[in-house]
Design an enzyme around this catalytic site. Structure first.
Site, PDB file in Angstrom:
ATOM      1  N   ASP A  18      14.152  13.544 -21.955  1.00 54.28           N
ATOM      2  CA  ASP A  18      13.716  14.822 -22.576  1.00 54.28           C
ATOM      3  C   ASP A  18      13.198  15.607 -21.592  1.00 54.28           C
ATOM      4  O   ASP A  18      12.553  15.198 -20.661  1.00 54.28           O
ATOM      5  CB  ASP A  18      12.543  14.338 -23.402  1.00 54.28           C
ATOM      6  CG  ASP A  18      12.202  15.435 -24.457  1.00 54.28           C
ATOM      7  OD1 ASP A  18      13.004  16.297 -24.712  1.00 54.28           O
ATOM      8  OD2 ASP A  18      11.146  15.472 -25.186  1.00 54.28           O
ATOM      9  N   ASN A  66      19.615  16.951 -33.213  1.00 56.28           N
ATOM     10  CA  ASN A  66      19.721  18.010 -32.144  1.00 56.28           C
ATOM     11  C   ASN A  66      20.924  19.048 -32.797  1.00 56.28           C
ATOM     12  O   ASN A  66      20.844  20.079 -32.325  1.00 56.28           O
ATOM     13  CB  ASN A  66      20.115  17.524 -30.901  1.00 56.28           C
ATOM     14  CG  ASN A  66      19.221  16.924 -30.212  1.00 56.28           C
ATOM     15  OD1 ASN A  66      19.276  15.910 -29.207  1.00 56.28           O
ATOM     16  ND2 ASN A  66      17.802  17.144 -30.515  1.00 56.28           N
TER      17      ASN A  66
HETATM   18  C1  IPE Z   1      15.212  13.304 -28.274  1.00 58.47           C
HETATM   19  O1  IPE Z   1      14.550  14.438 -27.672  1.00 58.47           O
HETATM   20  C2  IPE Z   1      16.817  13.438 -28.142  1.00 58.47           C
HETATM   21  C3  IPE Z   1      17.437  13.332 -26.882  1.00 58.47           C
HETATM   22  C4  IPE Z   1      16.639  13.269 -25.711  1.00 58.47           C
HETATM   23  C5  IPE Z   1      18.756  13.481 -26.679  1.00 58.47           C
HETATM   24  P1  IPE Z   1      14.210  15.512 -28.961  1.00 58.47           P
HETATM   25  O2  IPE Z   1      13.480  16.804 -27.728  1.00 58.47           O
HETATM   26  O3  IPE Z   1      15.084  16.086 -29.768  1.00 58.47           O
HETATM   27  O4  IPE Z   1      12.931  15.012 -29.515  1.00 58.47           O
HETATM   28  P2  IPE Z   1      11.784  15.587 -30.511  1.00 58.47           P
HETATM   29  O5  IPE Z   1      12.200  16.738 -31.233  1.00 58.47           O
HETATM   30  O6  IPE Z   1      10.807  16.164 -29.179  1.00 58.47           O
HETATM   31  O7  IPE Z   1      11.065  14.525 -31.127  1.00 58.47           O
HETATM   32  C1  IPE Z   2      16.225  16.964 -23.743  1.00 56.47           C
HETATM   33  O1  IPE Z   2      15.560  18.175 -23.725  1.00 56.47           O
HETATM   34  C2  IPE Z   2      17.738  17.024 -24.058  1.00 56.47           C
HETATM   35  C3  IPE Z   2      18.382  17.117 -25.387  1.00 56.47           C
HETATM   36  C4  IPE Z   2      17.475  16.871 -26.453  1.00 56.47           C
HETATM   37  C5  IPE Z   2      19.735  17.477 -25.784  1.00 56.47           C
HETATM   38  P1  IPE Z   2      15.192  19.220 -24.672  1.00 56.47           P
HETATM   39  O2  IPE Z   2      16.112  20.117 -24.610  1.00 56.47           O
HETATM   40  O3  IPE Z   2      14.383  18.367 -25.628  1.00 56.47           O
HETATM   41  O4  IPE Z   2      13.936  19.781 -23.652  1.00 56.47           O
HETATM   42  P2  IPE Z   2      12.260  20.138 -24.205  1.00 56.47           P
HETATM   43  O5  IPE Z   2      11.826  18.978 -24.890  1.00 56.47           O
HETATM   44  O6  IPE Z   2      12.484  21.217 -25.036  1.00 56.47           O
HETATM   45  O7  IPE Z   2      11.824  20.446 -22.925  1.00 56.47           O
HETATM   46 MG    MG Z   3      12.694  17.898 -26.165  1.00 64.53          MG
END
Ligand code: IPE
Ligand code: IPE
Ligand code: MG
Length: 249
Positions: A18, A66
């Site tokens: 993340d 996602n």
């Molecule tokens: C979890 O991260 C999913 C992945 C890393 C693929 P998210 O960014 O989707 O999770 P939340 O929304 O912060 O809980």
């Molecule tokens: C994780 O990074 C990747 C996926 C969830 C696909 P994020 O896209 O959630 O990055 P933040 O949490 O918005 O910084």
């Molecule tokens: Mg995230």
């Protein structure tokens, strides 16, 4: 430098990768740029885990939830996933890595399936490490799918509901085909599981780290493993006795 013990390594590590979006925002760039940098971090960390001799690495690359992100971001992520699979194919096969995917793969675009499926097949007999990509994955959805299968078999008279245990349900979960995760790492500073390996997480050790995923290095991984190695896993049993307390005057 962080030292990791060669023995007592976690067998199976899961990583919630993340922080890509914030990494990009901090640089005044689009979120997609963060995902691109995140993809480079995946390459680095897969190599390190293979070198360490882990049995399995499960990477949370894209959650079921996602899909609800803006379509441009979803498309960029699917494009990067395809690029990753094309670029890493040779190295995955040369290094005897078995690539598997968990999640609702039927939702993935055809372009991803066209590179993912042949690589899963070509690597299926590989022995050194299993790399499981969680794609369109949700822990609740995975448990619900297993429950549905069990109910269907019971309704067809093929399964006695009384025989269903925590173990038989766990055995139906693709995410646990490599065993329970010993250590789950989440980068990006949030303290939550976000629907990752819910069932398998029951006794996993957790490591929450502030580092944003694109900045995650070998040293960060070693720090998480070293922290794991300092812990006592008790699984509900009684721990080792504490050192004797100094006598009180
Ligand atoms: C979890 O991260 C999913 C992945 C890393 C693929 P998210 O960014 O989707 O999770 P939340 O929304 O912060 O809980
Ligand atoms: C994780 O990074 C990747 C996926 C969830 C696909 P994020 O896209 O959630 O990055 P933040 O949490 O918005 O910084
Ligand atoms: Mg995230």
């Amino acid at each position: 430098m962080i030292l990791v013990e060669g023995k007592n390594l976690p067998r199976h590590i899961g990583i919630i990768m993340d922080g890509n979006g914030r990494w990009a925002q901090l640089r005044g760039e689009k979120r997609e740029a963060g995902h691109k940098a995140g993809s480079a971090a995946v390459r680095r960390i897969v190599r390190v885990c293979r070198r360490l001799g882990l049995d399995a690495l499960t990477l949370y690359a894209f959650s079921e939830q996602n899909w609800s992100r803006p379509s441009g971001e979803v498309e960029a992520l699917m494009g990067l996933l395809t690029e990753f699979l094309v670029a890493e194919r040779g190295e995955i096969l040369e290094n005897d890595i078995r690539l598997v995917a968990i999640g609702d793969l039927s939702r993935l675009p055809e372009g991803v399936r066209e590179v993912l499926d042949p690589l899963r097949k070509a690597s299926s007999d590989n022995q050194k490490m299993t790399l499981a990509l969680a794609l369109s994955y949700g822990g609740r959805e995975e448990i619900a799918a297993a429950a549905r299968d069990l109910a269907t078999e019971a309704a067809a008279g093929k399964l006695d509901p009384a025989t269903i245990t925590a173990e038989t349900l766990g055995a139906r979960l693709p995410s646990l085909s490599v065993g329970d995760p010993d250590l789950i790492i989440r980068t990006g500073g949030e303290f939550r599981i976000s629907n990752f390996l819910l069932y398998g997480a029951a006794y996993a050790e957790l490591a929450f780290m502030d580092r944003l995923w694109p900045d995650f290095t070998e040293e960060d991984l070693f720090a998480a493993i070293a922290s794991y190695q300092r812990r006592e896993r008790r699984f509900g049993l009684v721990g080792k006795p504490l050192p004797a307390a100094p006598p009180t005057a």
